[in-house]
Every structure is written in structure tokens, then in C-alpha cells.
Motif scaffolding. Structure first.
Motif, PDB file in Angstrom:
ATOM      1  N   HIS A 268      32.400   7.873  -4.911  1.00  0.00           N
ATOM      2  CA  HIS A 268      31.711   9.010  -5.493  1.00  0.00           C
ATOM      3  C   HIS A 268      32.151   9.151  -6.946  1.00  0.00           C
ATOM      4  O   HIS A 268      33.344   9.100  -7.241  1.00  0.00           O
ATOM      5  CB  HIS A 268      32.031  10.304  -4.742  1.00  0.00           C
ATOM      6  N   GLU A 269      31.194   9.270  -7.820  1.00  0.00           N
ATOM      7  CA  GLU A 269      31.514   9.550  -9.213  1.00  0.00           C
ATOM      8  C   GLU A 269      31.920  11.014  -9.305  1.00  0.00           C
ATOM      9  O   GLU A 269      31.085  11.909  -9.092  1.00  0.00           O
ATOM     10  CB  GLU A 269      30.296   9.279 -10.101  1.00  0.00           C
ATOM     11  N   ILE A 270      33.200  11.260  -9.541  1.00  0.00           N
ATOM     12  CA  ILE A 270      33.681  12.635  -9.579  1.00  0.00           C
ATOM     13  C   ILE A 270      33.096  13.336 -10.798  1.00  0.00           C
ATOM     14  O   ILE A 270      33.239  12.870 -11.936  1.00  0.00           O
ATOM     15  CB  ILE A 270      35.216  12.684  -9.621  1.00  0.00           C
ATOM     16  N   GLN A 271      32.421  14.447 -10.547  1.00  0.00           N
ATOM     17  CA  GLN A 271      31.862  15.248 -11.628  1.00  0.00           C
ATOM     18  C   GLN A 271      32.938  16.202 -12.116  1.00  0.00           C
ATOM     19  O   GLN A 271      33.340  17.121 -11.396  1.00  0.00           O
ATOM     20  CB  GLN A 271      30.634  16.019 -11.137  1.00  0.00           C
ATOM     21  N   GLU A 272      33.426  15.984 -13.325  1.00  0.00           N
ATOM     22  CA  GLU A 272      34.586  16.729 -13.805  1.00  0.00           C
ATOM     23  C   GLU A 272      34.335  18.223 -13.910  1.00  0.00           C
ATOM     24  O   GLU A 272      35.284  19.010 -13.902  1.00  0.00           O
ATOM     25  CB  GLU A 272      35.030  16.186 -15.162  1.00  0.00           C
ATOM     26  N   HIS A 273      33.068  18.619 -13.985  1.00  0.00           N
ATOM     27  CA  HIS A 273      32.776  20.044 -14.125  1.00  0.00           C
ATOM     28  C   HIS A 273      32.721  20.764 -12.783  1.00  0.00           C
ATOM     29  O   HIS A 273      32.680  21.996 -12.743  1.00  0.00           O
ATOM     30  CB  HIS A 273      31.434  20.234 -14.835  1.00  0.00           C
ATOM     31  N   LEU A 274      32.753  20.019 -11.665  1.00  0.00           N
ATOM     32  CA  LEU A 274      32.714  20.635 -10.347  1.00  0.00           C
ATOM     33  C   LEU A 274      34.093  21.159  -9.958  1.00  0.00           C
ATOM     34  O   LEU A 274      35.112  20.640 -10.403  1.00  0.00           O
ATOM     35  CB  LEU A 274      32.232  19.623  -9.305  1.00  0.00           C
ATOM     36  N   PRO A 275      34.138  22.198  -9.094  1.00  0.00           N
ATOM     37  CA  PRO A 275      35.443  22.754  -8.700  1.00  0.00           C
ATOM     38  C   PRO A 275      36.211  21.794  -7.806  1.00  0.00           C
ATOM     39  O   PRO A 275      35.666  21.228  -6.861  1.00  0.00           O
ATOM     40  CB  PRO A 275      35.075  24.043  -7.963  1.00  0.00           C
TER      41      PRO A 275
END
Length: 233
Positions: A148-155
């Protein structure tokens, strides 16, 4: 000291010593991620991790975060729950505490129990509605989960701290404590319960960890010498 250990775990009450290299810890974390993604979990789903500092806890945390989950970690050792009534997608609970917390743990789509037995042995007495983490995990060891490409803006955690902010906080822990790449950091679990300190801070700068539960002060000097410890928290 075992050469190449990234995380070495001691329990002076049980006499356990268990070491994992970076590859081994990564394998346990990847298997945890695979277990979760196979169950249909992914970025944005919520996990409650009701576990003390432990090498298996490290695998759960790193695996859940690598799958993009948001973790409930408020009051790490005693609570870690989202507000009452909020749904949870997965819970990880220490077996000996299930009886105390059963009325407090919200139902999750997936519920795992960990006995935290020496050397990763399965839990024999699994409460109704739970699956044994170790037994469930083993088929996934050595399997590469979908990335999974970690979305840095997600909690990353329940209070809304994003993945980017959490990574910055981990780096801040290392800086404040003078932890640098190559350090070997001894951590007393009775003093440091937050994963930002006992896990992510050292890992964020390339340090290794000697995690000590029920630490016997009379063994401290010998352990520091034997494990090549350069920093004590």
C-alpha cells in the motif's frame, strides 16, 4: 549479543531472550500486513492494539501501519480505544487481559488474541470470538503482501496525527534523547510504554533496540556490557 539483532527482547521474570534481525522483524510485520489485507483491511481502517511493549507488539504495530491502518493508542497499556460506540475493524488484545477488558473492547470485524508466550508460541486458550494471532500469522510468514502506498496526509493514530506528523514525532524522540544511527538503545518497558519512544524513535534513525520487561536492576550493568548498549532510556 547476537550480531545483527535489530530488536532484542528480555523478560527477566520468565527468563526469555528473543532476538530479531531487521529481516526477521520485517518478515513478521509483512506477515501481519498480509493477514490484515487478506481480511479485507487497508488504508483508513481502524485497529486497537491493547498490548504491552513486546517484540510481537512491534510486529503488530509495524504490520498494521504498513497496511495503512489508523491505530488507537491513547493510554497505551490500559486503554488504546476509540471513543465508545465507534466501530473498530480489528483488535489485538493480550490474552491475560481479555477478562478485564472484555466489556470495554468494542466488537471488531476481526479480533486477535496474543499470549505473548516465549519464542512466539501459539495461545492455547483462545476466548470465544477471537483468533490466535500466532496461528493465524504463520501461513503468511515469507509471503509478500500487497504493498500500500502510504498516504502521508492520512491519520496514523486515532487522535488524527498523520503519518507524516508521526514520522516527524519519532525523529524528534530520537533527537531529544541523543539517539543516532548505530546506537543500541536499552529500554525499560516499565518506564517507556509509548511506541514512539520504545520502537519508532530508535528505528527512525537506524538504531537497534534492547527491550527489557520486568527489568532486574542487578542485571543491568551486565546486560549493557553484553549487548553493547550505547544508550539507556
Amino acid at each position: 549479543m547476537t550480531a545483527g539483532d535489530l530488536l532484542t527482547y528480555y523478560d527477566d521474570r520468565s527468563g526469555e531472550r528473543f532476538g530479531l534481525t531487521a529481516g526477521e522483524l520485517g518478515g513478521w510485520a509483512a506477515a501481519t500486513s498480509a493477514l490484515l489485507t487478506e481480511g479485507g483491511l487497508g488504508p483508513g481502517d481502524t485497529a486497537a492494539v491493547l498490548l504491552p511493549p513486546h517484540w510481537q507488539t512491534a510486529a503488530v504495530l509495524l504490520g498494521a501501519w504498513s497496511a495503512g491502518l489508523k491505530l488507537s493508542i491513547r493510554g497505551w497499556a490500559t486503554a488504546g480505544l476509540t471513543p465508545a460506540g465507534d466501530p473498530l475493524d480489528v483488535t489485538f488484545v493480550e490474552r491475560r487481559r481479555v477478562g478485564h477488558w472484555l466489556d470495554e473492547v468494542p466488537a471488531g470485524r476481526h479480533q486477535f488474541v496474543l499470549g505473548l508466550a516465549p519464542h512466539g508460541e501459539a495461545t492455547g486458550d483462545v476466548p470465544d470470538g477471537y483468533r490466535d494471532y500466532i496461528s493465524s500469522l504463520r501461513p503468511h510468514l515469507g509471503v509478500h503482501p500487497p504493498r500500500h502506498e502510504i498516504q502521508e496526509h492520512l491519520p496514523a493514530v486515532a487522535d488524527g496525527t498523520t503519518y507524516r506528523e508521526y514520522a516527524q514525532a519519532a525523529a524528534g524522540v530520537a533527537e531529544r534523547n541523543g539517539i543516532r544511527a548505530g546506537d543500541r538503545v536499552l529500554i525499560d518497558t516499565a518506564v517507556q510504554e509509548q511506541p514512539l519512544i520504545w520502537l519508532l524513535g530508535p528505528l527512525s534513525v537506524g538504531a537497534s533496540i534492547v527491550l527489557c520487561a520486568n527489568l532486574d536492576p542487578s542485571r543491568l550493568d551486565a546486560r549493557i556490557a553484553g549487548e553493547g548498549v550505547t544508550k539507556v532510556l
